[in-house]
Structure formats: C-alpha cells, structure tokens
Design a protein around this motif. Structure first.
Motif, PDB file in Angstrom:
ATOM      1  N   ILE B 261       0.837  -1.202   0.000  1.00 47.58           N
ATOM      2  CA  ILE B 261       0.000   0.000   0.000  1.00 47.58           C
ATOM      3  C   ILE B 261       0.865   1.242   0.000  1.00 47.58           C
ATOM      4  O   ILE B 261       2.022   1.207   0.410  1.00 47.58           O
ATOM      5  CB  ILE B 261      -0.936   0.062   1.235  1.00 47.58           C
ATOM      6  N   ASN B 262       0.285   2.349  -0.453  1.00 53.41           N
ATOM      7  CA  ASN B 262       0.933   3.632  -0.268  1.00 53.41           C
ATOM      8  C   ASN B 262       0.816   3.987   1.193  1.00 53.41           C
ATOM      9  O   ASN B 262      -0.262   3.877   1.782  1.00 53.41           O
ATOM     10  CB  ASN B 262       0.216   4.707  -1.085  1.00 53.41           C
ATOM     11  N   TYR B 263       1.913   4.407   1.804  1.00 55.36           N
ATOM     12  CA  TYR B 263       1.768   4.661   3.233  1.00 55.36           C
ATOM     13  C   TYR B 263       1.011   5.943   3.473  1.00 55.36           C
ATOM     14  O   TYR B 263       1.086   6.883   2.687  1.00 55.36           O
ATOM     15  CB  TYR B 263       3.101   4.585   3.967  1.00 55.36           C
ATOM     16  N   PRO B 264       0.255   5.960   4.553  1.00 55.70           N
ATOM     17  CA  PRO B 264      -0.622   7.095   4.807  1.00 55.70           C
ATOM     18  C   PRO B 264       0.167   8.377   4.952  1.00 55.70           C
ATOM     19  O   PRO B 264       1.276   8.375   5.478  1.00 55.70           O
ATOM     20  CB  PRO B 264      -1.295   6.737   6.131  1.00 55.70           C
ATOM     21  N   LYS B 297      -9.008   4.892   0.431  1.00 50.99           N
ATOM     22  CA  LYS B 297      -8.212   4.858   1.646  1.00 50.99           C
ATOM     23  C   LYS B 297      -8.070   3.456   2.211  1.00 50.99           C
ATOM     24  O   LYS B 297      -7.397   3.240   3.198  1.00 50.99           O
ATOM     25  CB  LYS B 297      -8.880   5.750   2.706  1.00 50.99           C
ATOM     26  N   GLN B 298      -8.774   2.521   1.641  1.00 48.89           N
ATOM     27  CA  GLN B 298      -8.782   1.183   2.212  1.00 48.89           C
ATOM     28  C   GLN B 298      -7.803   0.260   1.516  1.00 48.89           C
ATOM     29  O   GLN B 298      -7.585   0.346   0.314  1.00 48.89           O
ATOM     30  CB  GLN B 298     -10.188   0.587   2.115  1.00 48.89           C
ATOM     31  N   PHE B 368      -8.895  -2.601   5.738  1.00 49.26           N
ATOM     32  CA  PHE B 368      -8.653  -1.686   6.867  1.00 49.26           C
ATOM     33  C   PHE B 368      -8.358  -0.310   6.319  1.00 49.26           C
ATOM     34  O   PHE B 368      -7.863  -0.158   5.196  1.00 49.26           O
ATOM     35  CB  PHE B 368      -7.535  -2.183   7.778  1.00 49.26           C
ATOM     36  N   ASP B 369      -8.677   0.658   7.115  1.00 52.25           N
ATOM     37  CA  ASP B 369      -8.488   2.044   6.749  1.00 52.25           C
ATOM     38  C   ASP B 369      -7.019   2.404   6.944  1.00 52.25           C
ATOM     39  O   ASP B 369      -6.488   2.221   8.031  1.00 52.25           O
ATOM     40  CB  ASP B 369      -9.353   2.899   7.702  1.00 52.25           C
ATOM     41  N   MET B 370      -6.377   2.890   5.935  1.00 55.69           N
ATOM     42  CA  MET B 370      -4.943   3.174   6.062  1.00 55.69           C
ATOM     43  C   MET B 370      -4.668   4.285   7.067  1.00 55.69           C
ATOM     44  O   MET B 370      -3.613   4.336   7.672  1.00 55.69           O
ATOM     45  CB  MET B 370      -4.371   3.526   4.696  1.00 55.69           C
ATOM     46  N   ASP B 371      -5.656   5.159   7.260  1.00 53.59           N
ATOM     47  CA  ASP B 371      -5.484   6.230   8.245  1.00 53.59           C
ATOM     48  C   ASP B 371      -5.419   5.694   9.672  1.00 53.59           C
ATOM     49  O   ASP B 371      -4.892   6.338  10.568  1.00 53.59           O
ATOM     50  CB  ASP B 371      -6.656   7.219   8.160  1.00 53.59           C
ATOM     51  N   LYS B 372      -5.992   4.525   9.864  1.00 56.59           N
ATOM     52  CA  LYS B 372      -6.021   3.986  11.220  1.00 56.59           C
ATOM     53  C   LYS B 372      -4.862   3.044  11.500  1.00 56.59           C
ATOM     54  O   LYS B 372      -4.802   2.403  12.535  1.00 56.59           O
ATOM     55  CB  LYS B 372      -7.361   3.272  11.449  1.00 56.59           C
ATOM     56  N   LEU B 373      -3.951   2.990  10.553  1.00 62.61           N
ATOM     57  CA  LEU B 373      -2.771   2.161  10.721  1.00 62.61           C
ATOM     58  C   LEU B 373      -1.816   2.815  11.735  1.00 62.61           C
ATOM     59  O   LEU B 373      -1.624   4.016  11.728  1.00 62.61           O
ATOM     60  CB  LEU B 373      -2.084   2.061   9.355  1.00 62.61           C
TER      61      LEU B 373
END
Lengths: 278, 387
Positions: B261-264, B297-298, B368-373
């Motif tokens: 994934i692209n990191y947030p 974002k997921q 999962f939401d990348m913002d919540k990583l």
C-alpha cells in the motif's frame, strides 16, 4: 453397607478415644484417689478409696511451708509468663516485620538456647546468684524461667505474626497510627490466640519446674511447690508421706488443668478470617 | 484537595532491583489518575511511595508543592484501599470505619456522626455491627472505601480495589467508584492491571512497564495514539494485531498478507529503516463483499476464517497467517508475546459487526483504513510520529 461402615468407624474412633483418655487420665485419677484415702488405707490396693477423707489436704494447708510455696509458685510463674510473652511479642514482631541484619541468627540462637540442657548451667547460676544476692529470691527464679521460656514464646509468636497479613499493619499506618499504635490496636488483639498459647506453655514450664526450684532456693522465701513436695515427711519416720504428696500434686495440677481448659476456648483458630479475602 | 507531583522518583531495593526508575508526573487536584501495567511493573511500589509505606530512593514527591519524601504515612492524610481490603478482623464495621478518626483523636459524637453519614453513602448502615468475616466481598470492599472516605483525606490511593470481586460485581463497583469520586472531587490514584478499568475510570492514565512509565495521557490518547509498541499492545481489548512491514520506495509491503500500500500521509517514515512494525486494531478491520465498495483509503486482502466467536453485538473472527519471516522485536515488548519464529502461525483478530454471519473455513476479503494504521520503529518500538 454404608451403615455398617459408619458404625464400624464410630466404634473404632470411640474405642480409640477411650484408650487415649484412659492412658492420659488414669494416673491423674490414681493421684486424686490416693489423696482422698486415709493414711491406713494407702496400701489397700483398691482404685477407689473406701472412705473419703480430706485429712491429707488439711495437713498440707496447716503446715506453713505449703501455702507459702503455693504463693511463690503462683507469683513466680505468673510474672515469668507475663515477662516472657511481652518480650517475646516485641521480639517476634521485630524479627518478622523489620529488615535488619542477623534476623535469622537471632531465631536460630533462640532455638539453640532452648536446646541447652538446663542442668549444665545450674551450677554456674547457683554460684552467681549467691554472689549477687539473687539466691532464694523470686527474681532468682523468674530470670532463668523467663530466659528459658523466651525462645519458645518467640517461636510461637513469630510463626503467628508471619501468617498475619502485612496489609493490616500498613492499613493502620495509613489510617494515622504510629508503629506502636498499629501494634497495640491491630496486631496484639489479633495475636491473642498465639499469645494465650505461648502463655500457657510458658506458665506450665515455670509451674512444673523442679530443677531450678530445688537448686536456687533454700527457704519459704522463694521455694515453689514442686520443690516443697520433696521436703514432705511422714508423721513418723516409719510412714511415707504418699498421701500428702498426692494431695499437694492434686492442688497444683487441677488449677493448671482448669486454666488450660478455659483458655482453650480463647485459642480460637480462624480469628483472623475475614481480614483479607478468603 | 491536593496536587501530587513526582519528579524523578526512583525505587531501588537493597538487592539492587530497580522497581521504579526516574518517574515524573503531575496529578492535578481532583483528578482520577490511573497507574496501569502488567503485574510486577512497579505500580504498587509507586503507590506505596506516594502514601509513605516505601521509602523513596531518589527523586521527590510533592504534595501541594511541599516535599513529603520523609513525612510519616500517618501525617500525609492520604487514605488507601488495599487489594486485600485489610479490614481489621477483630473490629466491627463501625469500628473499622471509625479507626482513622479515633487515631486522629476526633471527639466521640463527631466520630459517630461521620461514621453514620459515611455508612449511609455506601449503603452500609444496616451492617455497622457486623464483623468483616460475615460480609460478602462487595460489602467488605465498601467498608474499605468507607474507612478511606470517612476522614476527608487529601487523596485516595486505591491498590487494585476491585480485583477480588467477581465480574458482575466488579462492573457495578467500578461505576459506583467513578460516581463517588466525581461526587467527592478528591484526587485519586488508582492502581490496576486491568486495562478496561484504566480506560473507563481514568482522567489520566499512566502505563507502566518494568518500572518505566511508557506513556501518560487520556484514555483516548492512549487508544488512538499509543506512544510505543508496549502501550499499543497493552491498551485495547482484544489486543492490537502487529505485522512486520517492509518499506520500499515510499510504499509499505505487508509481506505476510502479500499486500502493498501507499503509506498514509499522516505518518512520517524514518529514512534510516527499511522495515517497520504495523499495528491494526481488531475493530479497525472491515469485511468487503463487493469489490466496488472499496474506497481509496482502504487496503484489502483475502483470508480464511479460522475461528468465529459471536459476542452478541459484534463478532470476533480469528485467522492465521503462516510466518515466513519475522524480525526481532524491541525489548520493551517482551511481555506481550510478540516474538515469533519463522514457521509459526500469526494469529490475527478482527472485530466485525454482526450484519453478516460467518462460519469457520469461509474465504473473506478484509479491509482496513490506512489512516487507522499505527506504525512503530522496529528497533526502539516508538511510534513513528504523525505529521
């Protein structure tokens, strides 16, 4: 089948109890019986006296030395017990609760002292006491009794204190008590069972002692009952004072038995239950 | 009413073990402050130092600005509730509650009045003449509380006060405790190993591990922005899932999930590392039935359901991932059981809503939401700072 096992069990335990009680009580009953016999019937080979006579009791109490000895015995044993238990309580509490070097050494030393055969030190004490003026005094007996009983008291009490939740002392301290107040208000009342146990054992030790009593006394000033009994004589040189000795023995045994039976109720295990979760 | 300050408080025992090392924090007047951590982390020692039952090896404890390091516990006017309750077994409830007042030499009528009032607040009035051994666990707990509040202390110190109660009673007493504290407004320090208690009760929570404060913050901060791997793993139930990730040219590669994934944008990646540890809370997973629903974002991956636990309002899905590679974890996570060997299976938990039914063996797509990583430094375990 169950019923039968139950019955067998009851018979077994009943018989067992009977044997143990007979073993323990027969000598006591024998002494009581002897003390109630007339001197002419002493050798009649009967377990129960034919006629009950209090003559022996009258004689020992009319003689000056026995009441004096009884008073000495009571005074010396009670004071020794109080001292040993009080000192033992402080010592045991310190050993269990305080961090200081040599705690184990003190406990081991106390045990070693208790193991020391008293007959070994009786000679030196005799000489020392005569020099310092403690021979034939109450203090002269109280000191060795207290010293020899102290290890026992320390061991009993320290075992008990060790089981007592430390949180109780801490709670009392946080609640505004000084260390001494915490000890007196919280620890001592809870230690009552152990204190009574220790007190009874120390008292019996002091009450029954013969060796120190016979060696360190010479007159009615401090001579205790076990020592006085040894000086009983018959009314003539041909008569053994068996009945008198039996009567004196009853007089000093029965009170102790009664005291133990009364205090036994106070030695209630589980007094601490409810202090912490359980 | 009291403000308690600790600066560099250290406790070293004579045998050399450091139970608490250089701890500093401020507990404001009226605050409900929680010390939480696994057993043996030094939280009880810290509490004992504050109340004066343990000596402070170095550092300072201040009460309303005054140093109280050497003040006797009886003069600190702090009340403490012990895990064991430490009720005096030979005294009845009345005498137990009155004890601090008796020690303070309060007049008798005053004692009676205050004991009656306290008993009424705690619903103990009918038990005043009972002995502690005849009380239930909850009642004993209340008596211990009564003994603490009767003297209007400057602070309450509670050492795992609920841990001896059964689950139902514990929940009930927890609520009562919170209500009582709010009503009295007394500064409270509460020690627990239970993160649920910590999160629900505390205004401020300090997470301790091995005598070191890991993070201090509100429950929300600890949950949303755990400062390091230990806090991340300790706070939250079920615990956060951790995955090692590789950092490749600005992208994160979850090699265990075969997901890149692209990191947030919210996370600043350190340039010196080529891998990191990613954390995803079980409740941040979602299930995807229709590919078209996936938003930008997921991130999504496929997996197979291993165990299903239905809790009523939600469902826990466990799935296992074979580990082909696992990095060394930072030392501070030692107690969190994060060390794995290659060949082991990684157990992952997802908490989902119950709008769908699942059964074991189902193949599902999780997102999962990348913002919540959450991303952590693989060496120090520290949270990689948000931008």
């Amino acid at each position: 089948m169950m019923m039968r096992n139950d019955l067998m069990g009851r018979i077994f335990w009943g018989m067992g109890n009977l044997i143990v009680m007979a073993y323990a009580l027969l000598p006591v009953l024998w002494i009581v019986s002897l003390s109630l016999k007339q001197s002419s019937h002493l050798n009649d080979q009967r377990f129960f006296p034919q006629t009950i006579s209090f003559e022996n009791y009258r004689i020992i109490f009319s003689d000056m030395q026995f009441p004096a000895a009884l008073w000495n015995s009571i005074g010396i044993a009670v004071i020794s017990t109080l001292l040993a238990v009080t000192l033992g309580m402080f010592a045991a509490y310190a050993i269990v609760r305080l961090e200081f070097p040599g705690r184990r050494l003190i406990l081991a030393g106390a045990l070693a002292t208790a193991m020391f055969p008293s007959v070994v030190i009786i000679g030196p004490i005799f000489n020392m006491w005569r020099t310092v003026g403690l021979f034939d005094t109450w203090l002269g007996l109280i000191l060795p009794y207290m010293t020899f009983a102290l290890p026992l008291a320390i061991w009993i009490l320290s075992a008990f204190f060790r089981e007592m939740p430390w949180d109780l002392d801490k709670a009392a301290r946080v609640d505004g008590a000084t260390p001494l107040q915490a000890f007196i208000w919280v620890i001592v009342p809870l230690a009552a069972p152990a204190v009574f146990t220790a007190a009874i054992l120390v008292f019996i030790f002091a009450w029954n002692d013969f060796l120190f009593a016979i060696s360190l006394t010479s007159t009615n000033n401090a001579r205790t009952v076990p020592a006085v009994i040894a000086f009983f004589t018959g009314s003539s040189r041909f008569e053994l004072p068996t009945g008198l000795i039996a009567a004196a023995s009853v007089v000093i045994t029965v009170p102790v038995m009664i005291i133990v039976l009364i205090f036994q109720r106070l030695i209630v295990a589980g007094l601490t239950s409810g202090a912490v979760k359980g | 009413m009291a403000k308690i300050e600790l600066s560099n408080v250290t406790k070293q025992f004579p045998d050399g073990t450091v139970a608490v090392s250089a701890t500093s924090f401020v507990i404001n007047d009226g605050e409900f402050f929680i010390l939480v951590g696994p057993s043996g982390c030094g939280k009880s020692t810290l509490l004992h130092m504050i109340v004066g039952l343990e000596e402070v090896s170095s550092g300072e404890i201040r009460l309303d600005g005054k140093i109280i390091n050497h003040l006797d516990p009886k003069d600190r006017n702090m009340a403490m509730v012990f895990q064991s309750y430490a009720l005096y077994p030979h005294m009845n409830v009345r005498q137990n509650i009155a004890f601090p007042l008796v020690m303070a030499k309060v007049p008798k009528e005053e004692i009676n009045k205050r004991v009656e009032e306290t008993a009424a607040v705690l619903e103990l009035s009918h038990l005043l003449d009972s002995k502690p051994r005849n009380l239930s666990g909850g009642q004993r707990q209340r008596v211990a509380m009564g003994r603490a509040i009767v003297r209007n202390p400057q602070a309450f110190l509670l050492d795992e006060p609920l841990s001896n109660l059964d689950a139902r009673l514990r929940n009930q007493m927890r609520t009562e405790l919170a209500r009582l504290q709010r009503r009295l407004g007394t500064t409270t320090i509460y020690v627990t190993h239970d993160q649920t208690e910590a999160m629900t009760l505390g205004d401020q929570v300090a997470v301790l591990n091995k005598g070191v404060v890991q993070q201090i913050g509100t429950p929300y901060e600890l949950y949303r922005q755990p400062g390091n791997l230990f806090v991340a793993g300790f706070v939250g139930s079920p615990a956060m899932n951790f995955f090692p990730v590789q950092i490749r040219e600005g992208r994160l590669f979850f090699f265990l999930l075969d997901l890149e994934i692209n990191y947030p944008e919210s996370i600043a990646l350190p340039s010196q590392h080529d891998h990191a540890i990613a954390g995803i809370r079980p409740e941040d997973f979602d299930v995807l039935f229709n590919e078209s629903e996936q938003n930008q974002k997921q991130a999504a991956f496929n997996t197979q359901v291993d165990v299903v636990e239905w809790l009523g309002a939600e469902v826990l899905i466990y799935f296992q991932i074979k580990i082909n590679q696992w990095p060394d974890m930072p030392a501070l996570t030692r107690d969190l059981n994060l060390d794995k060997k290659s060949g082991d299976k990684l157990q992952v938990t997802a908490k989902l809503d119950t709008s769908h039914t699942f059964k074991e063996g189902d193949r599902i797509k999780l997102t999962f939401d990348m913002d919540k990583l959450h991303l952590f430094d693989p060496k120090t375990g520290k949270r990689l700072t948000s931008k």
